[in-house]
Motif scaffolding. Structure first.
Motif, mmCIF file in Angstrom:
data_model
loop_
_atom_site.group_PDB
_atom_site.id
_atom_site.type_symbol
_atom_site.label_atom_id
_atom_site.label_comp_id
_atom_site.label_asym_id
_atom_site.label_seq_id
_atom_site.Cartn_x
_atom_site.Cartn_y
_atom_site.Cartn_z
ATOM 1 N N ASP A 49 1.690 47.968 166.394
ATOM 2 C CA ASP A 49 1.921 47.538 167.771
ATOM 3 C C ASP A 49 0.590 47.159 168.428
ATOM 4 O O ASP A 49 0.483 46.118 169.071
ATOM 5 N N ALA A 50 -0.427 47.983 168.231
ATOM 6 C CA ALA A 50 -1.752 47.682 168.800
ATOM 7 C C ALA A 50 -2.321 46.402 168.191
ATOM 8 O O ALA A 50 -2.902 45.573 168.904
ATOM 9 N N ALA A 51 -2.137 46.216 166.879
ATOM 10 C CA ALA A 51 -2.632 45.003 166.207
ATOM 11 C C ALA A 51 -1.944 43.764 166.768
ATOM 12 O O ALA A 51 -2.590 42.736 167.012
ATOM 13 N N MET A 52 -0.638 43.856 166.979
ATOM 14 C CA MET A 52 0.107 42.711 167.522
ATOM 15 C C MET A 52 -0.363 42.378 168.937
ATOM 16 O O MET A 52 -0.532 41.204 169.273
ATOM 17 N N LYS A 53 -0.561 43.392 169.750
ATOM 18 C CA LYS A 53 -1.010 43.138 171.123
ATOM 19 C C LYS A 53 -2.398 42.501 171.140
ATOM 20 O O LYS A 53 -2.639 41.554 171.887
ATOM 21 N N ARG A 54 -3.318 43.012 170.301
ATOM 22 C CA ARG A 54 -4.660 42.410 170.205
ATOM 23 C C ARG A 54 -4.564 40.965 169.748
ATOM 24 O O ARG A 54 -5.236 40.085 170.275
ATOM 25 N N MET A 55 -3.719 40.721 168.743
ATOM 26 C CA MET A 55 -3.582 39.378 168.204
ATOM 27 C C MET A 55 -3.027 38.421 169.255
ATOM 28 O O MET A 55 -3.572 37.329 169.460
ATOM 29 N N MET A 56 -1.968 38.809 169.923
ATOM 30 C CA MET A 56 -1.348 37.922 170.913
ATOM 31 C C MET A 56 -2.301 37.665 172.083
ATOM 32 O O MET A 56 -2.394 36.539 172.562
ATOM 33 N N ASN A 57 -3.021 38.689 172.521
ATOM 34 C CA ASN A 57 -4.005 38.488 173.591
ATOM 35 C C ASN A 57 -5.122 37.553 173.122
ATOM 36 O O ASN A 57 -5.564 36.684 173.861
ATOM 37 N N GLY A 58 -5.579 37.744 171.898
ATOM 38 C CA GLY A 58 -6.656 36.916 171.352
ATOM 39 C C GLY A 58 -6.251 35.468 171.150
ATOM 40 O O GLY A 58 -7.075 34.559 171.249
ATOM 41 N N MET A 59 -4.977 35.234 170.886
ATOM 42 C CA MET A 59 -4.498 33.874 170.655
ATOM 43 C C MET A 59 -4.288 33.103 171.959
ATOM 44 O O MET A 59 -4.103 31.889 171.932
ATOM 45 N N SER A 60 -4.297 33.792 173.075
ATOM 46 C CA SER A 60 -4.119 33.138 174.375
ATOM 47 C C SER A 60 -5.455 32.593 174.847
ATOM 48 O O SER A 60 -6.175 33.240 175.598
ATOM 49 N N VAL A 61 -5.790 31.415 174.375
ATOM 50 C CA VAL A 61 -7.075 30.802 174.721
ATOM 51 C C VAL A 61 -6.860 29.652 175.699
ATOM 52 O O VAL A 61 -5.827 28.985 175.676
ATOM 53 N N LYS A 62 -7.834 29.461 176.537
ATOM 54 C CA LYS A 62 -7.807 28.337 177.464
ATOM 55 C C LYS A 62 -8.284 27.105 176.692
ATOM 56 O O LYS A 62 -9.348 27.134 176.073
ATOM 57 N N PRO A 63 -7.502 26.022 176.729
ATOM 58 C CA PRO A 63 -7.916 24.808 176.007
ATOM 59 C C PRO A 63 -9.282 24.310 176.483
ATOM 60 O O PRO A 63 -9.581 24.318 177.671
ATOM 61 N N THR A 64 -10.085 23.885 175.522
ATOM 62 C CA THR A 64 -11.445 23.409 175.827
ATOM 63 C C THR A 64 -11.557 21.892 175.784
ATOM 64 O O THR A 64 -12.582 21.344 176.172
ATOM 65 N N GLY A 65 -10.527 21.226 175.271
ATOM 66 C CA GLY A 65 -10.614 19.784 175.066
ATOM 67 C C GLY A 65 -11.034 19.435 173.651
ATOM 68 O O GLY A 65 -11.015 18.272 173.250
ATOM 69 N N ASP A 66 -11.422 20.429 172.874
ATOM 70 C CA ASP A 66 -11.804 20.234 171.473
ATOM 71 C C ASP A 66 -10.715 20.877 170.614
ATOM 72 O O ASP A 66 -10.653 22.106 170.485
ATOM 73 N N VAL A 67 -9.853 20.044 170.053
ATOM 74 C CA VAL A 67 -8.710 20.536 169.286
ATOM 75 C C VAL A 67 -9.153 21.458 168.156
ATOM 76 O O VAL A 67 -8.546 22.515 167.930
ATOM 77 N N ASP A 68 -10.200 21.086 167.443
ATOM 78 C CA ASP A 68 -10.656 21.892 166.313
ATOM 79 C C ASP A 68 -11.107 23.276 166.760
ATOM 80 O O ASP A 68 -10.735 24.293 166.162
ATOM 81 N N ARG A 69 -11.909 23.340 167.810
ATOM 82 C CA ARG A 69 -12.383 24.640 168.317
ATOM 83 C C ARG A 69 -11.219 25.472 168.855
ATOM 84 O O ARG A 69 -11.170 26.680 168.654
ATOM 85 N N ASP A 70 -10.285 24.824 169.534
ATOM 86 C CA ASP A 70 -9.127 25.546 170.061
ATOM 87 C C ASP A 70 -8.268 26.095 168.923
ATOM 88 O O ASP A 70 -7.779 27.235 168.984
ATOM 89 N N PHE A 71 -8.111 25.306 167.869
ATOM 90 C CA PHE A 71 -7.348 25.749 166.705
ATOM 91 C C PHE A 71 -7.983 27.000 166.098
ATOM 92 O O PHE A 71 -7.307 28.000 165.860
ATOM 93 N N VAL A 72 -9.282 26.951 165.875
ATOM 94 C CA VAL A 72 -9.979 28.099 165.289
ATOM 95 C C VAL A 72 -9.932 29.293 166.239
ATOM 96 O O VAL A 72 -9.724 30.424 165.809
ATOM 97 N N ALA A 73 -10.096 29.042 167.527
ATOM 98 C CA ALA A 73 -10.066 30.137 168.505
ATOM 99 C C ALA A 73 -8.724 30.863 168.486
ATOM 100 O O ALA A 73 -8.669 32.076 168.714
ATOM 101 N N MET A 74 -7.651 30.142 168.192
ATOM 102 C CA MET A 74 -6.331 30.776 168.112
ATOM 103 C C MET A 74 -6.076 31.380 166.730
ATOM 104 O O MET A 74 -5.457 32.437 166.613
ATOM 105 N N MET A 75 -6.542 30.701 165.695
ATOM 106 C CA MET A 75 -6.245 31.161 164.342
ATOM 107 C C MET A 75 -7.041 32.392 163.920
ATOM 108 O O MET A 75 -6.534 33.217 163.165
#
Length: 164
Positions: A49-75
């Motif tokens: 449960d803690a791992a899922m919450k950390r993961m979901m919070n970490g995947m919520s990134v503000k788009p930067t305009g750089d698709v590649d960086r945003d992809f890595v930031a979420m992945m």
């Protein structure tokens, strides 16, 4: 012999699984399950449960305009979530086939994180033992899982054992 699954298919499958698990974790049934779990299963469920919450919070990134960086930031948090869940299986699971799959997940997801960071020219995190490879200060030395595989470690540093 097992047919290898292409990385893109694994990535898509991982995203679908993460979304399904996220929906499950948000459900009242899952929360009630944490409260009624057996004492043996409760630490595993809490860790996941803690791992899922950390993961979901970490995947919520503000788009930067750089698709590649945003992809890595979420992945990266997505892959780290898979690593954290696999390590919980290694700590608490008993099925050897699932434990081997969990070991493969840890290695493959770490490799993909490194590959994505290298592709963007990002610095790599320092090498460190996996959490289940470290001895916590509060745990007695004799305490270990009966089916642990202490010899199966992944060292991502540049130094090798042969040089010693």
């Amino acid at each position: 012999m097992r047919t290898p699954v292409p990385r893109t298919a694994r990535t898509i499958l991982s995203l679908v699984i993460a979304l399904a698990i996220s929906a499950l974790c948000d459900s009242r049934a899952f929360t009630a399950g944490l409260q009624t779990a057996t004492s043996d299963e409760a630490p595993f469920l809490a860790e996941n449960d803690a791992a899922m919450k950390r993961m979901m919070n970490g995947m919520s990134v503000k788009p930067t305009g750089d698709v590649d960086r945003d992809f890595v930031a979420m992945m990266v948090p997505h892959h780290q979530g898979a690593i954290d869940m696999a390590q919980a299986e290694l700590r608490y699971g008993h099925n050897e086939q699932l434990r081997r799959i969990a070991q493969e997940i840890v290695v493959e997801q770490q490799q993909e994180i490194v590959a994505m960071r290298i592709a963007l020219g990002q610095p790599l995190p320092p090498s460190a033992p996996a959490p289940d490879q470290q001895k916590p200060a509060s745990t007695p030395a004799a305490h270990s899982h009966p089916t642990s595989h202490r010899g199966m470690q992944m060292n991502m540093s540049n130094d090798t054992r042969e040089e010693q």
